[in-house]
Scaffold this motif. Sequence first.
Motif, PDB file in Angstrom:
ATOM      1  N   PHE A   1     -14.706  -4.381   3.816  1.00  0.00           N
ATOM      2  CA  PHE A   1     -13.982  -4.952   4.972  1.00  0.00           C
ATOM      3  C   PHE A   1     -14.866  -4.906   6.218  1.00  0.00           C
ATOM      4  O   PHE A   1     -14.943  -5.883   6.964  1.00  0.00           O
TER       5      PHE A   1
ATOM      6  N   ILE B   1     -13.949  -0.026  -0.536  1.00  0.00           N
ATOM      7  CA  ILE B   1     -13.190  -1.154   0.035  1.00  0.00           C
ATOM      8  C   ILE B   1     -13.367  -1.180   1.563  1.00  0.00           C
ATOM      9  O   ILE B   1     -13.558  -2.247   2.155  1.00  0.00           O
TER      10      ILE B   1
ATOM     11  N   ARG C   1       5.164  -9.698   3.916  1.00  0.00           N
ATOM     12  CA  ARG C   1       4.857  -9.787   2.486  1.00  0.00           C
ATOM     13  C   ARG C   1       6.068  -9.787   1.550  1.00  0.00           C
ATOM     14  O   ARG C   1       5.933 -10.188   0.386  1.00  0.00           O
TER      15      ARG C   1
ATOM     16  N   PHE D   1     -13.415 -10.134   0.917  1.00  0.00           N
ATOM     17  CA  PHE D   1     -12.728  -9.254  -0.039  1.00  0.00           C
ATOM     18  C   PHE D   1     -11.693 -10.044  -0.846  1.00  0.00           C
ATOM     19  O   PHE D   1     -11.573  -9.892  -2.063  1.00  0.00           O
ATOM     20  N   ARG D   2     -10.944 -10.919  -0.147  1.00  0.00           N
ATOM     21  CA  ARG D   2      -9.925 -11.723  -0.846  1.00  0.00           C
ATOM     22  C   ARG D   2     -10.569 -12.628  -1.893  1.00  0.00           C
ATOM     23  O   ARG D   2      -9.998 -12.874  -2.954  1.00  0.00           O
TER      24      ARG D   2
ATOM     25  N   MET E   1       0.858  -1.185   0.000  1.00  0.00           N
ATOM     26  CA  MET E   1       0.000   0.000   0.000  1.00  0.00           C
ATOM     27  C   MET E   1       0.900   1.243   0.000  1.00  0.00           C
ATOM     28  O   MET E   1       1.858   1.313   0.771  1.00  0.00           O
TER      29      MET E   1
ATOM     30  N   ILE F   1      -2.734  -3.547  -8.806  1.00  0.00           N
ATOM     31  CA  ILE F   1      -3.460  -4.493  -7.936  1.00  0.00           C
ATOM     32  C   ILE F   1      -3.395  -4.048  -6.471  1.00  0.00           C
ATOM     33  O   ILE F   1      -2.452  -3.376  -6.061  1.00  0.00           O
ATOM     34  N   GLY F   2      -4.398  -4.452  -5.690  1.00  0.00           N
ATOM     35  CA  GLY F   2      -4.369  -4.187  -4.249  1.00  0.00           C
ATOM     36  C   GLY F   2      -3.135  -4.860  -3.642  1.00  0.00           C
ATOM     37  O   GLY F   2      -2.710  -5.928  -4.108  1.00  0.00           O
ATOM     38  N   GLY F   3      -2.572  -4.218  -2.622  1.00  0.00           N
ATOM     39  CA  GLY F   3      -1.321  -4.713  -2.042  1.00  0.00           C
ATOM     40  C   GLY F   3      -1.378  -6.139  -1.508  1.00  0.00           C
ATOM     41  O   GLY F   3      -0.351  -6.811  -1.410  1.00  0.00           O
ATOM     42  N   GLY F   4      -2.575  -6.612  -1.167  1.00  0.00           N
ATOM     43  CA  GLY F   4      -2.681  -7.960  -0.606  1.00  0.00           C
ATOM     44  C   GLY F   4      -3.054  -9.020  -1.631  1.00  0.00           C
ATOM     45  O   GLY F   4      -3.196 -10.201  -1.304  1.00  0.00           O
TER      46      GLY F   4
ATOM     47  N   GLU G   1     -11.297 -10.600  -4.872  1.00  0.00           N
ATOM     48  CA  GLU G   1     -10.071 -10.359  -5.648  1.00  0.00           C
ATOM     49  C   GLU G   1      -9.792 -11.545  -6.582  1.00  0.00           C
ATOM     50  O   GLU G   1      -9.463 -11.361  -7.759  1.00  0.00           O
TER      51      GLU G   1
ATOM     52  N   ARG H   1      -7.492   2.994   4.309  1.00  0.00           N
ATOM     53  CA  ARG H   1      -7.035   1.617   4.155  1.00  0.00           C
ATOM     54  C   ARG H   1      -7.341   0.837   5.439  1.00  0.00           C
ATOM     55  O   ARG H   1      -6.679   1.035   6.465  1.00  0.00           O
ATOM     56  N   PRO H   2      -8.319  -0.054   5.369  1.00  0.00           N
ATOM     57  CA  PRO H   2      -8.778  -0.720   6.604  1.00  0.00           C
ATOM     58  C   PRO H   2      -7.678  -1.463   7.360  1.00  0.00           C
ATOM     59  O   PRO H   2      -7.678  -1.467   8.586  1.00  0.00           O
ATOM     60  N   LEU H   3      -6.721  -2.040   6.645  1.00  0.00           N
ATOM     61  CA  LEU H   3      -5.682  -2.808   7.350  1.00  0.00           C
ATOM     62  C   LEU H   3      -4.725  -1.910   8.124  1.00  0.00           C
ATOM     63  O   LEU H   3      -3.991  -2.383   8.994  1.00  0.00           O
TER      64      LEU H   3
ATOM     65  N   LYS I   1       1.493   2.331  -7.058  1.00  0.00           N
ATOM     66  CA  LYS I   1       0.982   1.508  -8.173  1.00  0.00           C
ATOM     67  C   LYS I   1      -0.029   2.261  -9.035  1.00  0.00           C
ATOM     68  O   LYS I   1       0.070   2.267 -10.258  1.00  0.00           O
TER      69      LYS I   1
HETATM   70  C1  S3P Z   1      -4.749  -3.960   0.759  1.00  0.00           C
HETATM   71  C2  S3P Z   1      -4.403  -2.941  -0.113  1.00  0.00           C
HETATM   72  C3  S3P Z   1      -5.385  -1.976  -0.655  1.00  0.00           C
HETATM   73  C4  S3P Z   1      -6.776  -2.616  -0.729  1.00  0.00           C
HETATM   74  C5  S3P Z   1      -7.153  -3.168   0.617  1.00  0.00           C
HETATM   75  C6  S3P Z   1      -6.164  -4.204   1.129  1.00  0.00           C
HETATM   76  C7  S3P Z   1      -3.682  -4.848   1.279  1.00  0.00           C
HETATM   77  O1  S3P Z   1      -4.981  -1.539  -1.939  1.00  0.00           O
HETATM   78  O2  S3P Z   1      -6.791  -3.634  -1.688  1.00  0.00           O
HETATM   79  O3  S3P Z   1      -7.270  -2.093   1.507  1.00  0.00           O
HETATM   80  O4  S3P Z   1      -4.006  -5.910   1.844  1.00  0.00           O
HETATM   81  O5  S3P Z   1      -2.492  -4.497   1.121  1.00  0.00           O
HETATM   82  P1  S3P Z   1      -3.716  -0.559  -2.215  1.00  0.00           P
HETATM   83  O6  S3P Z   1      -2.489  -1.405  -2.192  1.00  0.00           O
HETATM   84  O7  S3P Z   1      -3.998  -0.001  -3.571  1.00  0.00           O
HETATM   85  O8  S3P Z   1      -3.720   0.458  -1.145  1.00  0.00           O
END
Ligand code: S3P
Length: 168
Positions: free
Chosen positions: A48, A44, A137, A56-57, A10, A78-81, A60, A118-120, A14
């Motif tokens: 969550f 998002i 990660r 959410f996963r 995050m 892509i989302g960071g996770g 994805e 960003r919820p995480l 990107k």
């Molecule tokens: C996440 C990253 C977020 C988004 C979500 C979870 C992650 O996207 O998918 O909040 O788990 O790293 P960005 O990487 O675009 O912030």
Amino acid sequence: MKSIVLMGFMGAGKTTLGKALAKDTKILFQDTDELIEKEQGKKISEIFAEEGEQAFREMETRLLESLQGQQKSRILSIGGGMPLKQENRELLRKLGVVVYLKASKETILERVSKNQNRPLLAGEDLEEKVSRLMEEREKIYLETAHQVMDTDGKQITQILWELKEILK
Ligand code: S3P
């Protein structure tokens, strides 16, 4: 024309870099978070809060599967996770050249502290959360990437040039 998948933590840049690259190259830009928000009609953070990270996963993974069916060149942020799931790692590598945009903890902290959605990373002790997640990660990003690109201290024009070389 090849496709490129921009992967990283995050705040790694990107989406910003993806949009700039798309503007330069006229290739379609897509962002998985945006596509999921559009499909679900929710932010998002709401997904969550209401359905949990697991749901959410799964969204994805379903999205990546649907993108496989569309054979077109794209720049995909892509989302960071996204690469946390093994099946996603395989799907991502099939979609295009996966570039890990690597940034230092300091850069990430500076960027994510400006953005509260960003919820995480919500709540107390941002630095501890960022350190722990980055550490967890790093190995996964390295395992998923076709190419690793250090972004710290580089001008955006330099990074864009390097990304365009990959697309050739
Ligand atoms: C996440 C990253 C977020 C988004 C979500 C979870 C992650 O996207 O998918 O909040 O788990 O790293 P960005 O990487 O675009 O912030």
